[in-house]
Write an enzyme that holds these catalytic residues in place. Structure first.
Site, PDB file in Angstrom:
ATOM      1  NE  ARG A 169     -15.882  64.604  77.344  1.00  0.00           N
ATOM      2  CZ  ARG A 169     -15.967  65.796  76.637  1.00  0.00           C
ATOM      3  NH1 ARG A 169     -16.098  66.896  77.395  1.00  0.00           N
ATOM      4  NH2 ARG A 169     -16.478  65.784  75.278  1.00  0.00           N
ATOM      5  CB  SER A 221     -15.084  57.594  69.346  1.00  0.00           C
ATOM      6  OG  SER A 221     -15.478  58.703  69.498  1.00  0.00           O
ATOM      7  CG  ASP A 245     -15.049  61.392  66.162  1.00  0.00           C
ATOM      8  OD1 ASP A 245     -15.686  60.764  64.968  1.00  0.00           O
ATOM      9  OD2 ASP A 245     -13.950  61.136  66.646  1.00  0.00           O
TER      10      ASP A 245
END
Length: 923
Positions: free
Chosen positions: A549, A609, A663
């Site tokens: 994203r 991540s 994260d």
């Protein structure tokens, strides 16, 4: 029509009594007969009204609502499981009330082998009339004496016998072996028994007898025994129907529908006790003058009205009343009666069955009538057969309406469009009246067309079923012990959880000092949480899988997020590093153009991540790719530098990469914007991790003593040094050995969603090998790795799910199971997820206590930002974590906040805080 109140009043007469009035002519006779038999005709509409009224009465009784009229009782029997065919052992059965004025003792051997059946040994004892109407103690002493007499003739050990007690009278049962008599029926009126526990009365009598050591395991009525004695077949036998002296039905109801139980899982057999049904609106139109007379002259006028139209104790009496009436009217026997015909009880069920049966022929009917002192002609024989047929047909139709109500209730509770079920039938009316059964079955099909019903006759009057109830209780108790032994290691006590907390505190201290520890305690170079003064526009990248994203995060008095998802083709994910990062920059440029941001250099936070070693807020060395990525020339490189190089290659774009974010840290920062006290981040999803704000003076690897820094604990690896060995089970070991990283991430493998389902699967395999689940049959589907996803655990444990839905979820996985299996699978899931939540809570407790002690506080108020599907979707995980933290860290008030978009919004807020701190530094 003449009064019919004279039966039973002329026993002194010794000769035929003939009508002194002129006999009716043929046409008058025909009309009288038609008028008489027409009373026994029941229309379809009347049957449907009875069905609907009975169903309403059943539902009302299940809800525990009082009824103004005598109604069905819907009594739970505490039989929670039907047989599955593996039950075995020797059992004694005592039957009282199933066959009128007699009791029966049986020795039943169950082999547990399909098709291999041992015939039970039995003996019948006639109960003297004075015992049936005498003192209760006398009746139970008589029963104990009969038991001893029977067992004396058997080659058995006198110790440790298990007995099932079939007691076929209306009772209020409060346990499998506790049952209080509500009222006597079937001609019994023993004093001092109503309102008493009949099991205790029997136990007292056996003790007084003193000959044998007998354990009364279960008290069962004959209806339940009939259902339980049904051989396991293609479809479940979950309904029992008895039409003998009296009549009743039972069926397996969802326990949550039985208000008196206050249970929300499993099933329980409910005894309908429909003999007491007496709705004037429904029954009134089908009651005849003969029914009224029979009721008036019975031992219990006004009670058991429905039973008196169906039960075998009354069918013969109804036939007798009709024949006596027709004889007095001159239609039968030349207008003559006899003392026997006018005596109550002179025509028995057996007589009706023989006279109605066309195969017996006129000679047998003639003989029965002659025994009553009558002189029947040829036309009399045919007319008597019509009377028997009319009475029995009505009985079968009424019984069918009641059974259709039970089937409708069962169908509603299971929420099934088509109910497939077997009905076990028992009792002498069902056994000896083939026509009764055919009318019953045809009428049920008419009244309940949506139910696919098969009828299975009881083999031995329910005696085997009573033994089966006892055997099932023994099997369930044995399985319960095995289940408890298996799950015991997952049920952690306070001391065990406190030990985990203490071990984690030690590992945290070692990791912070840079010593060897299973907790790496990595500095993230995030030095503060949001204070609410952050302002500006920020870009965020979130790369952690095949989609990534790009986000525009506007921080003003609140946070506004605009985002777009871009895919990463497999060729890019597994191509060169340059190709991957060029693709990422192309997507950023596309996003900027769409948002009208071209040419602007916005601060950017990069959630990456994958395993990294962070050297600064904007420096992260990729240790190794995971999740299907294999882009070359990236491992061992600083991913921020790779991204900046791609930006430079693109030339037309300017981006200011401020931070690379884990994260877990993003989750903490995202919640920290809403709550300034949020200084801990927690992820419990596919994997698990935590971070928190540590005092900089305690972080050995970073210079400086003032201020704080967020530490990424990487707590999934906690216990890799063997410190969790005392909690590891054989199932954890199996899951670990089959994983891609044996011996690594031991804490994560006991907590996170990726592994909980596998732990459950290994437990189920073990329980199957013990014979506890799936009847001991190995299920091929259960051998398949990863069939239990986290979402299944969350769905199965949902409070809103009925057991039927739990079964459906498991059947969708290819696991054919019974309700008992479903309950056990549910319990396994609960034990595994509860341990996971408690271990997670012990970890959080270690962190909050560390923060409290760091700051020298008596009490600490702190918030934890949480993300992850297991935590968010599981119905009980979050509350269990919180409860464990309260237990282990009583001096900390901990609030849990669910994160929204930790990896996107959180990355932007890390960037925003860094920009705020940089500005302060410049000032």
């Amino acid at each position: 029509m003449d009064s019919i109140g004279s039966s039973g009043l002329r026993q002194g007469e010794e000769a035929l009594s003939c009508s002194e009035e002129g006999l009716p002519g043929p046409s008058d006779s025909s009309e009288l007969v038609q008028e008489c038999l027409q009373q026994f005709k029941v229309t379809r509409a009347q049957l449907q009204q009875i069905q609907a009224s009975l169903l309403g009465s059943m539902e009302q009784a299940l809800r525990g609502q009082p009824s103004p009229a005598p109604a069905v009782r819907m009594l739970p029997t505490y039989v929670g499981s039907t047989p599955h065919g593996t039950e075995q052992g020797d059992f004694v059965v005592l039957e009282l009330g199933a066959t009128g004025a007699s009791l029966r003792v049986l020795w039943v051997t169950l082999t547990g082998i399909e098709g291999h059946r041992v015939e039970p040994r039995s003996q019948k004892f006639v109960i003297p009339q004075e015992v049936m109407l005498g003192a209760g103690q006398q009746l139970f002493d008589f029963a104990a004496h009969c038991l001893s007499e029977f067992l004396d003739a058997q080659p058995v050990n006198k110790q440790g016998l298990q007995l099932g007690f079939s007691f076929s009278f209306p009772c209020h049962q409060t346990g499998l072996d506790r049952s209080t008599l509500i009222s006597w029926t079937k001609g019994f009126r023993c004093s001092g028994v109503e309102g008493q526990d009949v099991v205790q009365l029997l136990r007292d009598a056996i003790r007084r007898q003193g000959a044998y050591s007998i354990d009364v395991v279960a008290v069962v009525n004959d209806t339940v025994g009939t259902m339980m004695g049904c051989e396991p077949g293609v479809r479940p036998c979950e309904v029992g129907l008895v039409v003998d002296t009296g009549t009743n039905a039972c069926y397996m109801e969802e326990a949550r529908h039985v208000a008196v139980l206050d249970e929300d899982r499993g099933r329980v057999c409910v005894s309908v006790e429909w003999g007491s049904f007496s709705d004037d609106g429904a029954l009134g139109p089908v009651l005849t003058t003969f029914d009224h007379t029979l009721d008036h002259e019975s031992l219990n006028p006004g009670a058991q009205r429905f039973e008196k139209m169906i039960g075998g104790l009354y069918l013969g009496e109804l036939v007798r009343l009709v024949l006596a009436h027709l004889a007095r009217c001159g239609v039968l026997f030349g207008g003559c009666t006899s003392p026997a015909l006018l005596s109550q009880g002179s025509i028995l069920l057996e007589h009706v069955a023989e006279m109605e049966d066309p195969s017996t022929g006129a000679a047998r009917v003639h003989a029965i009538l002659q025994d009553l002192g009558l002189s029947p002609g040829a036309s009399d024989v045919e007319l008597v057969q019509h009377v028997c047929a009319a009475v029995c047909t009505r009985a079968a139709q009424l019984c069918a309406a009641a059974l259709a109500a039970v089937l409708s209730c069962l169908q509603h509770s299971r929420e099934q469009q088509t109910l497939q079920v077997a009905v076990a039938t028992g009792g002498r009316v069902c056994e000896r009246h083939p026509r009764f059964c055919s009318v019953l079955q045809g009428t049920v099909m008419l009244l309940a067309p949506e139910c696919d019903v098969s009828f299975i006759p009881s083999v031995d009057g329910g005696g085997r079923g009573v033994a089966m109830v006892t055997a099932v209780a023994a099997r369930l108790a044995a399985h319960r012990r095995l289940l408890e032994q298996t799950l015991a290691p997952f049920r952690l006590n306070h001391d065990q959880l406190a030990a985990v907390q203490a071990q984690m505190r030690k590992a945290m201290a070692k990791g912070l000092r840079g010593e060897a520890s299973s907790l790496r305690m990595l500095p993230t170079f995030v030095r503060a949480t949001p204070d609410g003064s952050e302002r500006g526009d920020f870009l965020a990248l979130d790369l952690g899988g095949t989609n990534f994203r790009v986000l525009l995060v506007r921080v003003t008095t609140g946070v506004q997020i605009t985002s777009e998802i871009y895919s990463i083709p497999e060729t890019v994910a597994q191509g060169s590093g340059q190709q991957l990062f060029d693709h990422i920059v192309d997507c950023i440029v596309d996003f900027q153009q769409k948002q009208g941001l071209s040419g602007q250099s916005l601060p950017l936070g990069f959630t990456f991540s994958f395993p990294c070693r962070q050297l600064g807020l904007d420096q992260g060395i990729l240790l190794n790719w995971t999740k299907g990525f294999k882009a070359s020339d990236c491992e061992g490189q600083d991913v921020v530098s790779l991204l900046r190089e791609a930006i430079t290659r693109r030339q037309a774009v300017e981006l200011n990469v401020v931070a690379i974010v884990n994260d877990t840290v993003g989750t903490m920062m995202s919640c920290g914007y809403e709550d300034p006290r949020c200084e801990i981040g927690l992820i419990v999803g596919t994997g698990t991790n935590a971070c928190y704000m540590e005092e900089l003076r305690n972080v050995a690897g970073v210079p400086g003593d003032s201020g704080r820094m967020c530490i990424n604990m990487e707590w999934g690896a906690f216990g890799d040094d063997g410190s969790l060995a005392m909690l590891s089970t054989r199932f954890d070991a199996s899951v670990d050995q089959a994983s891609i990283n044996p011996g690594k991430q031991r804490f994560e493998k006991m907590i996170s969603g990726m592994y909980l389902g596998e732990i459950v699967r290994h437990i189920l395999l073990h329980l199957t090998s013990l014979g506890v689940l799936f009847r001991g049959q190995q299920i091929q589907r259960l051998q398949t790795r990863d069939i239990f996803k986290t979402k299944f655990l969350s769905e199965i444990e949902s409070d809103s799910l009925a057991l039927r839905q739990v079964r459906a979820i498991l059947e969708d996985l290819g696991l054919p199971l019974t309700s008992d299996d479903a309950l056990m699978v549910l319990e396994v899931c609960q034990a595994v997820s509860q341990r996971a939540a408690q271990l997670c809570g012990a970890g959080v407790a270690a962190v909050v206590e560390k923060i409290r002690e760091n700051r020298g506080l008596e009490e600490l108020a702190v918030s934890v930002g949480v993300d992850g599907t297991l935590y968010k979707l599981h119905p009980h995980f979050s509350s269990l974590v919180a409860a464990t933290v309260r237990e282990l860290a009583p001096r900390c008030v901990v609030t849990f906040l669910q994160s929204e978009d930790g990896s996107g919004k959180g990355a932007a807020l890390v960037t925003a805080v860094a920009c705020r701190l940089a500005q302060l530094t410049r000032v």
